[in-house]
Design an enzyme around this catalytic site. Structure first.
Site, PDB file in Angstrom:
ATOM      1  N   SER A  22     133.708   6.728  28.804  1.00  0.00           N
ATOM      2  CA  SER A  22     132.395   7.229  28.868  1.00  0.00           C
ATOM      3  C   SER A  22     131.339   6.026  28.642  1.00  0.00           C
ATOM      4  O   SER A  22     131.439   5.567  27.418  1.00  0.00           O
ATOM      5  CB  SER A  22     132.224   8.413  28.049  1.00  0.00           C
ATOM      6  OG  SER A  22     130.644   8.573  27.969  1.00  0.00           O
ATOM      7  N   HIS A  54     133.537   7.351  33.327  1.00  0.00           N
ATOM      8  CA  HIS A  54     133.025   8.774  33.247  1.00  0.00           C
ATOM      9  C   HIS A  54     131.378   8.549  33.023  1.00  0.00           C
ATOM     10  O   HIS A  54     131.067   7.708  31.967  1.00  0.00           O
ATOM     11  CB  HIS A  54     133.612   9.346  32.012  1.00  0.00           C
ATOM     12  CG  HIS A  54     133.092  10.543  31.373  1.00  0.00           C
ATOM     13  ND1 HIS A  54     133.717  11.794  32.040  1.00  0.00           N
ATOM     14  CD2 HIS A  54     132.227  11.264  30.722  1.00  0.00           C
ATOM     15  CE1 HIS A  54     132.741  12.952  31.733  1.00  0.00           C
ATOM     16  NE2 HIS A  54     132.132  12.271  30.770  1.00  0.00           N
ATOM     17  N   ASP A  77     127.786  10.311  32.013  1.00  0.00           N
ATOM     18  CA  ASP A  77     127.127  11.367  31.487  1.00  0.00           C
ATOM     19  C   ASP A  77     125.552  11.340  31.934  1.00  0.00           C
ATOM     20  O   ASP A  77     124.906  10.779  31.484  1.00  0.00           O
ATOM     21  CB  ASP A  77     127.221  11.362  30.085  1.00  0.00           C
ATOM     22  CG  ASP A  77     128.591  11.471  29.434  1.00  0.00           C
ATOM     23  OD1 ASP A  77     129.359  12.497  29.889  1.00  0.00           O
ATOM     24  OD2 ASP A  77     129.067  10.650  28.721  1.00  0.00           O
ATOM     25  N   MET A  95     122.336  13.461  31.555  1.00  0.00           N
ATOM     26  CA  MET A  95     121.423  14.334  30.623  1.00  0.00           C
ATOM     27  C   MET A  95     120.123  14.498  30.988  1.00  0.00           C
ATOM     28  O   MET A  95     119.402  13.599  31.445  1.00  0.00           O
ATOM     29  CB  MET A  95     121.879  14.072  29.267  1.00  0.00           C
ATOM     30  CG  MET A  95     123.045  13.695  28.794  1.00  0.00           C
ATOM     31  SD  MET A  95     123.150  13.153  27.101  1.00  0.00           S
ATOM     32  CE  MET A  95     124.885  12.782  27.137  1.00  0.00           C
ATOM     33  N   HIS A 120     129.667  13.792  34.962  1.00  0.00           N
ATOM     34  CA  HIS A 120     129.510  14.857  34.219  1.00  0.00           C
ATOM     35  C   HIS A 120     128.050  15.268  34.141  1.00  0.00           C
ATOM     36  O   HIS A 120     127.111  14.593  33.551  1.00  0.00           O
ATOM     37  CB  HIS A 120     130.153  14.489  32.735  1.00  0.00           C
ATOM     38  CG  HIS A 120     130.051  15.548  31.867  1.00  0.00           C
ATOM     39  ND1 HIS A 120     130.287  15.204  30.446  1.00  0.00           N
ATOM     40  CD2 HIS A 120     129.634  17.017  32.009  1.00  0.00           C
ATOM     41  CE1 HIS A 120     130.267  16.698  29.834  1.00  0.00           C
ATOM     42  NE2 HIS A 120     129.794  17.360  30.586  1.00  0.00           N
ATOM     43  N   MET A 161     125.096  17.050  32.644  1.00  0.00           N
ATOM     44  CA  MET A 161     124.646  18.143  31.725  1.00  0.00           C
ATOM     45  C   MET A 161     123.271  18.269  31.910  1.00  0.00           C
ATOM     46  O   MET A 161     122.538  17.806  31.421  1.00  0.00           O
ATOM     47  CB  MET A 161     124.849  17.433  30.392  1.00  0.00           C
ATOM     48  CG  MET A 161     126.562  17.421  29.869  1.00  0.00           C
ATOM     49  SD  MET A 161     126.750  16.096  28.560  1.00  0.00           S
ATOM     50  CE  MET A 161     127.044  14.745  29.738  1.00  0.00           C
ATOM     51  N   MET A 194     134.602  20.366  26.550  1.00  0.00           N
ATOM     52  CA  MET A 194     133.953  19.743  25.780  1.00  0.00           C
ATOM     53  C   MET A 194     134.292  19.874  24.223  1.00  0.00           C
ATOM     54  O   MET A 194     134.607  21.245  23.861  1.00  0.00           O
ATOM     55  CB  MET A 194     132.320  20.224  25.890  1.00  0.00           C
ATOM     56  CG  MET A 194     131.634  19.427  27.000  1.00  0.00           C
ATOM     57  SD  MET A 194     131.794  17.857  27.148  1.00  0.00           S
ATOM     58  CE  MET A 194     131.155  16.996  25.803  1.00  0.00           C
ATOM     59  N   ASP A 240     136.808  15.899  26.288  1.00  0.00           N
ATOM     60  CA  ASP A 240     135.389  15.028  26.213  1.00  0.00           C
ATOM     61  C   ASP A 240     134.910  15.254  24.863  1.00  0.00           C
ATOM     62  O   ASP A 240     134.277  16.356  24.544  1.00  0.00           O
ATOM     63  CB  ASP A 240     134.521  15.255  27.399  1.00  0.00           C
ATOM     64  CG  ASP A 240     133.171  14.365  27.239  1.00  0.00           C
ATOM     65  OD1 ASP A 240     133.235  13.367  26.499  1.00  0.00           O
ATOM     66  OD2 ASP A 240     132.479  14.468  28.242  1.00  0.00           O
TER      67      ASP A 240
HETATM   68  C1  DX5 Z   1     128.772  13.725  25.350  1.00  0.00           C
HETATM   69  C2  DX5 Z   1     129.557  13.311  26.401  1.00  0.00           C
HETATM   70  C3  DX5 Z   1     130.752  12.248  26.135  1.00  0.00           C
HETATM   71  C4  DX5 Z   1     130.420  11.299  25.196  1.00  0.00           C
HETATM   72  C5  DX5 Z   1     131.776  11.026  24.469  1.00  0.00           C
HETATM   73  O1  DX5 Z   1     127.858  14.815  25.535  1.00  0.00           O
HETATM   74  O2  DX5 Z   1     129.701  14.220  27.409  1.00  0.00           O
HETATM   75  O3  DX5 Z   1     131.270  11.971  27.261  1.00  0.00           O
HETATM   76  O4  DX5 Z   1     130.028  10.281  25.615  1.00  0.00           O
HETATM   77  O5  DX5 Z   1     131.595  10.055  23.366  1.00  0.00           O
HETATM   78  P1  DX5 Z   1     132.782   9.973  22.295  1.00  0.00           P
HETATM   79  O6  DX5 Z   1     134.001   9.622  23.153  1.00  0.00           O
HETATM   80  O7  DX5 Z   1     132.076   8.820  21.529  1.00  0.00           O
HETATM   81  O8  DX5 Z   1     132.745  11.130  21.623  1.00  0.00           O
HETATM   82 ZN    ZN Z   2     130.981  13.510  29.130  1.00  0.00          ZN
END
Ligand code: DX5
Ligand code: ZN
Length: 218
Positions: free
Chosen positions: A9, A34, A36, A38, A67, A69, A138, A176
């Protein structure tokens, strides 16, 4: 697709040197990048949108696992697929018409994944499981990297694994949040196929070494 894959990620990457970070994880033979996304509404943080993903796509030689969110993901699907998402995840909690949203992703020839928050029972996915290429569980509350794995996620993974065996479904199980060298072996045994790891990879100086270590453990 092989089973047992690693998806670093980039939330924990060095954004001042993002191109070098992408090169380094490609070189280290990660399976996916990956990403993220947001929106500051669905989760209390903001990251990036299609424009940056398109730039990442132009230099990555491994597929992008995007991903989302974000609220109302159905309004954004086309844009993230055009930007280069090979796998697109939407949250069950954010999509009002999940069946329609999954169909739309698949019509655009993209792998469809649904993600569930820590408080959401996997059983809520029952009526869409047969449509899915992947389920993203998650294991932290989404929004930030570097959090601790929530232990009862194990039970959710077990349920999803048993259900796919019982029903003959083909979805992959992705986990994740808080994945590291101490829990990856257990998670793999429970049935996880795709391991997202942010801080556990990007906090190291040698990504190849840690990814190889993960592969030995999973
Ligand atoms: C959190 C993300 C993850 C995050 C994971 O909302 O979806 O992908 O980056 O980070 P680690 O591996 O550090 O928990
Ligand atoms: Zn993620």
């Amino acid at each position: 697709m092989k089973t047992k894959m690693i998806a670093p990620s980039i939330l924990s990457a060095d954004f001042l040197h993002l191109a070098d970070e992408i090169d380094a994880i490609c070189e280290a033979k990660a399976d996916f990048v990956h990403i993220d996304v947001m929106d500051g509404l669905f989760v209390p943080n903001l990251t990036f949108g299609p424009f940056i993903i398109k730039q990442i796509k132009s230099i990555s030689n491994i597929p992008l696992d995007v991903h989302l969110m974000i609220e109302n993901p159905e309004n954004w699907i086309d844009k993230y697929i055009q930007a280069g998402a090979e796998i697109l995840s939407v949250h069950l909690e954010a999509a009002h018409h999940l069946n329609r949203t999954i169909n739309k992703i698949k019509e655009l020839k993209t792998k469809a994944c649904v993600s569930i928050n820590p408080s959401t029972p996997p059983q809520n996915l029952e009526y869409v499981l047969e449509m899915l290429d992947m389920v993203l569980v998650m294991s932290v509350n989404p929004g930030f990297g570097g959090q601790k794995y929530i232990d009862n996620t194990d039970r959710k993974i077990e349920w999803l694994n048993n259900e796919r065996i019982k029903m003959g479904y083909n979805y992959l199980i992705e986990v994740d949040g808080g994945v590291n060298e101490n829990n990856i072996n257990r998670l793999s045994k429970l049935g996880v196929d795709v391991f997202v790891a942010g801080s556990a990879i990007f906090s190291k100086t040698n990504y190849k070494e840690i990814i190889e270590k993960f592969r030995r453990l999973m």
